[in-house]
Design a protein around this motif. Structure first.
Motif, PDB file in Angstrom:
ATOM      1  N   ASP A  92       0.555  -1.262   0.037  1.00 37.70           N
ATOM      2  CA  ASP A  92       0.010  -0.016   0.072  1.00 37.70           C
ATOM      3  C   ASP A  92       0.894   1.223  -0.047  1.00 37.70           C
ATOM      4  O   ASP A  92       0.122   2.343   0.114  1.00 37.70           O
ATOM      5  CB  ASP A  92      -0.965  -0.065   1.183  1.00 37.70           C
ATOM      6  N   LYS A  93       1.913   1.071  -0.181  1.00 43.22           N
ATOM      7  CA  LYS A  93       3.012   2.359   0.038  1.00 43.22           C
ATOM      8  C   LYS A  93       3.199   2.590  -1.524  1.00 43.22           C
ATOM      9  O   LYS A  93       4.488   2.605  -2.270  1.00 43.22           O
ATOM     10  CB  LYS A  93       4.293   2.223   0.808  1.00 43.22           C
ATOM     11  N   ALA A  94       2.480   3.272  -2.200  1.00 44.37           N
ATOM     12  CA  ALA A  94       2.346   3.504  -3.760  1.00 44.37           C
ATOM     13  C   ALA A  94       3.554   4.471  -3.839  1.00 44.37           C
ATOM     14  O   ALA A  94       4.737   4.314  -4.848  1.00 44.37           O
ATOM     15  CB  ALA A  94       1.363   3.724  -4.271  1.00 44.37           C
ATOM     16  N   ALA A  95       3.497   5.398  -3.092  1.00 46.05           N
ATOM     17  CA  ALA A  95       4.369   6.807  -3.431  1.00 46.05           C
ATOM     18  C   ALA A  95       6.054   6.481  -3.268  1.00 46.05           C
ATOM     19  O   ALA A  95       6.807   6.851  -3.982  1.00 46.05           O
ATOM     20  CB  ALA A  95       3.980   8.000  -2.573  1.00 46.05           C
ATOM     21  N   ARG A  96       6.145   5.699  -2.083  1.00 43.37           N
ATOM     22  CA  ARG A  96       7.533   5.128  -1.664  1.00 43.37           C
ATOM     23  C   ARG A  96       7.943   4.308  -2.780  1.00 43.37           C
ATOM     24  O   ARG A  96       9.103   4.448  -3.098  1.00 43.37           O
ATOM     25  CB  ARG A  96       7.392   4.835  -0.335  1.00 43.37           C
TER      26      ARG A  96
END
Length: 258
Positions: free
Chosen positions: A47-51
């Motif tokens: 769920d950490k798409a931006a990272r």
């Protein structure tokens, strides 16, 4: 046991590597190691798409072919979609690092740790198996506390992780003969507590002094970057005895097991 040497630049040119749970921590550092050696890499995230996208962009800027792909390993539909995109873009998979794990998350149900650390690992392997050809390597990342589970005393908070990780390792080991016959190697990388990881921080929060105690007993603890170099090396170096690569001191663990 540990050389702490990075892989030679260009040594993985033409290879494709997937590291699960690689938007941060050990997974992200392992991705960087593999990319620096020339591999095309897939940054997997839940769920950490931006990272994950930031890491993929960072590597792409250096000339690496890198892509961030979402998949919650316990959601098999998302795993199917991820592997499908890997097949479409790369057509193969040479290195599969099973790094993602969990079980200490707040609000996780009782069976979550086993679903992630055992069942999801096997499902991903089975789903990705058509992409793994002769010479491919599977690396399963675990801890000494999990690897020696059942033979050493555990911190209560870590018990669900340790037990389920050991179950995942045992299940993976049953596949080794068939995989070896197909020319696919398997290495289990077992590490001590790692400085700076979320797990170490959570355990230290629950048991003040646990990290210092383990550091004193082991002589020293590895950093995230150091451990990641060992994981990356396990993807290319000769398969060790019993398919197990130990990182950090194991004297206390083996003494406890007799």
């Amino acid at each position: 046991m540990s050389s702490l040497k990075s892989l030679a630049p260009g040594s993985l040119t033409g290879k494709v590597a997937l590291v699960t749970g690689s938007s941060r921590g050990i997974g992200a550092e392992t991705i960087r190691q593999l990319a620096a050696a020339g591999a095309d890499v897939i940054v997997n995230y839940r769920d950490k798409a931006a990272r994950a996208e930031k890491l993929a962009a960072e590597l792409a800027a250096t000339g690496t072919s890198a892509v961030a792909l979402q998949a919650d390993l316990t959601d098999y539909a998302t795993v199917d979609a991820m592997v499908g995109r890997i097949a479409q873009r790369f057509g193969r998979l040479d290195i599969l690092v099973l790094n993602a794990s969990g079980g200490m998350e707040r609000g996780a149900d009782e069976g979550y740790a086993l679903r992630l650390n055992r069942d999801a690992q096997l499902n991903l392997l089975d789903t990705a198996r058509p992409l793994l050809g002769q010479g491919a390597r599977i690396v399963f990342v675990t801890s000494h506390q999990a690897h020696f589970h059942g033979r050493i005393e555990q911190l209560p908070e870590y018990e669900p992780v340790a037990g389920s990780k050991r179950a995942g390792e045992d299940a993976l080991r049953t596949r080794i003969p068939a995989l070896a016959e197909a020319g696919i190697g398997v290495v289990v990388v077992s590490g001590d507590m790692i400085e700076g990881t979320i797990t170490a921080k959570l355990l230290e929060r629950s048991h003040k002094g646990a990290l210092d105690s383990r550091r004193e007993a082991a002589g020293r603890l590895y950093s995230v970057a150091e451990f990641a170099r060992e994981v990356a090396s396990a993807a290319v170096e000769e398969i060790p005895a019993e398919n197990t690569r130990y990182v950090g001191d194991i004297t206390g663990f083996t003494a406890a097991t007799g």
